[in-house]
Design a protein around this motif. Sequence first.
Motif, mmCIF file in Angstrom:
data_model
loop_
_atom_site.group_PDB
_atom_site.id
_atom_site.type_symbol
_atom_site.label_atom_id
_atom_site.label_comp_id
_atom_site.label_asym_id
_atom_site.label_seq_id
_atom_site.Cartn_x
_atom_site.Cartn_y
_atom_site.Cartn_z
ATOM 1 N N SER A 1 43.270 45.756 35.893
ATOM 2 C CA SER A 1 42.638 45.215 37.094
ATOM 3 C C SER A 1 41.452 46.085 37.492
ATOM 4 C CB SER A 1 43.647 45.178 38.247
ATOM 5 O OG SER A 1 43.995 46.503 38.629
ATOM 6 N N ASN A 2 40.439 45.451 38.092
ATOM 7 C CA ASN A 2 39.371 46.219 38.731
ATOM 8 C C ASN A 2 39.927 46.982 39.927
ATOM 9 O OD1 ASN A 2 37.047 45.822 37.211
ATOM 10 N ND2 ASN A 2 36.609 43.859 38.172
ATOM 11 N N THR B 1 28.662 40.823 30.981
ATOM 12 C CA THR B 1 29.626 40.795 32.065
ATOM 13 C C THR B 1 30.717 41.834 31.861
ATOM 14 O OG1 THR B 1 30.995 39.167 30.938
ATOM 15 C CG2 THR B 1 29.227 38.326 32.349
ATOM 16 N N LYS B 2 31.614 41.951 32.852
ATOM 17 C CA LYS B 2 32.711 42.910 32.753
ATOM 18 C C LYS B 2 33.584 42.629 31.539
ATOM 19 C CE LYS B 2 35.668 46.099 34.167
ATOM 20 N NZ LYS B 2 36.924 45.803 33.465
ATOM 21 N N SER B 3 33.882 41.364 31.261
ATOM 22 C CA SER B 3 34.727 41.063 30.106
ATOM 23 C C SER B 3 34.031 41.438 28.801
ATOM 24 C CB SER B 3 35.127 39.585 30.094
ATOM 25 O OG SER B 3 33.994 38.744 30.111
ATOM 26 N N ASP C 1 34.679 45.080 28.458
ATOM 27 C CA ASP C 1 36.069 45.308 28.056
ATOM 28 C C ASP C 1 36.260 45.097 26.560
ATOM 29 O OD1 ASP C 1 36.656 45.776 30.694
ATOM 30 O OD2 ASP C 1 37.696 43.882 31.031
ATOM 31 N N VAL D 1 25.829 43.497 34.083
ATOM 32 C CA VAL D 1 26.576 43.538 35.330
ATOM 33 C C VAL D 1 26.451 44.921 35.956
ATOM 34 C CG1 VAL D 1 28.707 44.324 34.236
ATOM 35 C CG2 VAL D 1 28.844 42.961 36.318
ATOM 36 N N MET E 1 28.183 47.979 37.050
ATOM 37 C CA MET E 1 29.461 48.656 36.805
ATOM 38 C C MET E 1 29.493 49.922 37.655
ATOM 39 S SD MET E 1 31.314 46.899 34.705
ATOM 40 C CE MET E 1 32.471 48.058 34.018
ATOM 41 N N SER F 1 31.372 45.105 39.334
ATOM 42 C CA SER F 1 32.649 45.441 38.713
ATOM 43 C C SER F 1 32.849 46.948 38.743
ATOM 44 C CB SER F 1 32.700 44.925 37.268
ATOM 45 O OG SER F 1 32.764 43.510 37.245
ATOM 46 N N ILE G 1 36.907 40.199 46.405
ATOM 47 C CA ILE G 1 37.597 41.347 45.815
ATOM 48 C C ILE G 1 39.013 41.487 46.372
ATOM 49 C CG2 ILE G 1 36.970 43.164 47.455
ATOM 50 C CD1 ILE G 1 36.168 44.890 45.030
#
Length: 576
Positions: free
Chosen positions: A55-56, A193-195, A198, A222, A224, A316, A467
Amino acid sequence: MEEADIVVIGAGWYGLAAAKTFIELNPEVDLIVLDGSPTVGGVWSEHRLYPGLKSNNMKGKLEYSDFPMDEATYRVKHGEHVPGPVLHQYLTAYSKKFDVHRRIRFNTWAQTVERIESGGWLITTTSNVSGAPEESQIRTKKLVVATGLTSGPFMPAFIGAESFNAPLFHTKDFAKNADTIQSARSVTVFGGTKSAWDAAYEYAAAGVPVNMVIRESGHGPVWMAPAYVTPFKIWLEKLVFTRLLTWFSPCVWGDADGYPRIRRFLHGTAVGRWIVDTFWGILNNDVIQLNGYDEHPETKKLKPWYGSFWIGGGLSITNHGGDFFEMVRRGKIKVYIADMIRLSERTVHLSTGEALKSDALICATGWKHLPPIKFLPEGIDADLGLPHYTSQPDPIFRKADAEILARYPRLKAQPPGNPHFKPLPRDEDDASAPDATNEPWRLHRFMVPPAYIHDRSIAFAGMLIVICTCISAQTQALWIAAYFANELDITASDADIKWEMALHTQFGKWRYPCGYGARYPDFVFDAMPYLDMVLGDLGLRKWRKKGRLAEIVEPYGPEDYKGLIDEWKALRKKAQ
């Protein structure tokens, strides 16, 4: 044909909270939950848990107020990001604890939802419980659509995709393709993006060279942020949930928090706007310095193109097990700012002329922002407040634009857009793709279509990006339950409801132009006044701290919203 009092479509955070709330308020309710996944959780369902997913949010901020994530059971300590499997475990336990789990029909997809003239909704489903597809129908008096905004992956139409001859998949399906971490000699991750971060991290951590391609014609990387920001090292989640700091964001529903004069000073005067700009400048510079974007030519490619003020859900948190930026500096992750021109045999061709050998192509290309359901009869999408295409927009939205800019002059100075921007290519017949509509979600309180406001039979939960997922899910669930039961007073005229809807749904276009504000509610920095507004509708306390100073400077968390349903019950009893 089966009948039900209430059907909830979706068993993620919002669907589970809605079902739990309905059951707690009326244990005898005939309620069904439909979900196409084999397990609960939505993005945290078991089949979507890709390697390294966390999780963020950190422990204590991603949990329902009435179901604490205790350390003994879940083995996550305060200040740690929560692993995906733990969140799946938590949501499964929640659904069982509150008698929701037995009512969920897994592997069951709502294909169509049709309005019944005499009232209610007819849902046609396809299930695969017995191993063979079966179609059935459910007639329900009330319907909650809680499919969220991350259920339908958007995959671009790539030239040469048929000849790529290697795994090509969306990050939603990363878990299904996790074997590529061992089998691939090199991969390309498409997106900023965040994904995308990841996926790139997991391959690189396993020793697989990664090409990370961020579109030159897109919106850039994004933001970060570290978990702790500003020179005072404030926990980011606490920053956006400290009432004092929420005042630095212009918000069209901001007065719902009860501090209109302060907000008008900060956003309606030159001195106030200077203070606001200074605050955001400090926040931006702090993140840039902490991440060391400018210290290496490769990490500089990951530096966001727009200020954090404008990005909304594009914010993110770095939650990887190691240093992502060090992997970039060492060449384990190579960043390319370029467009993908075409694919060929295990090769990705870029607009720079470079050809990247790839044993897999992972696409972090976003989501279709429509529910994966067809609504009938044809043409009902506009009345339901769903994104759609129109050649004649209602003039009320131009009027709303003028009102927003008059209230918040800072929003007139929009950031310059990417002159090279162009939408990702899509199949021409894909009407659910992001660029196939020109009208965003149009819902009262981001939940109910104004055209059906007095019908009290349909609501959408979780069609927003915030959020505070859990708190938002709980407050929306209680609002919808009260609305369905005709216990939520709607005293405003239809014209006033439509005008307020226009203001709220146009606001995102101006406030978060570098996020998703023009498509759907995306207001990370404006969630607190939204919760205040929803609680105000219910007649419940929005100021939930002990003392005025604490209300202003102490951050809010799930614990502050504990007991909402009991408060609502007491209020109803008092009114009888």
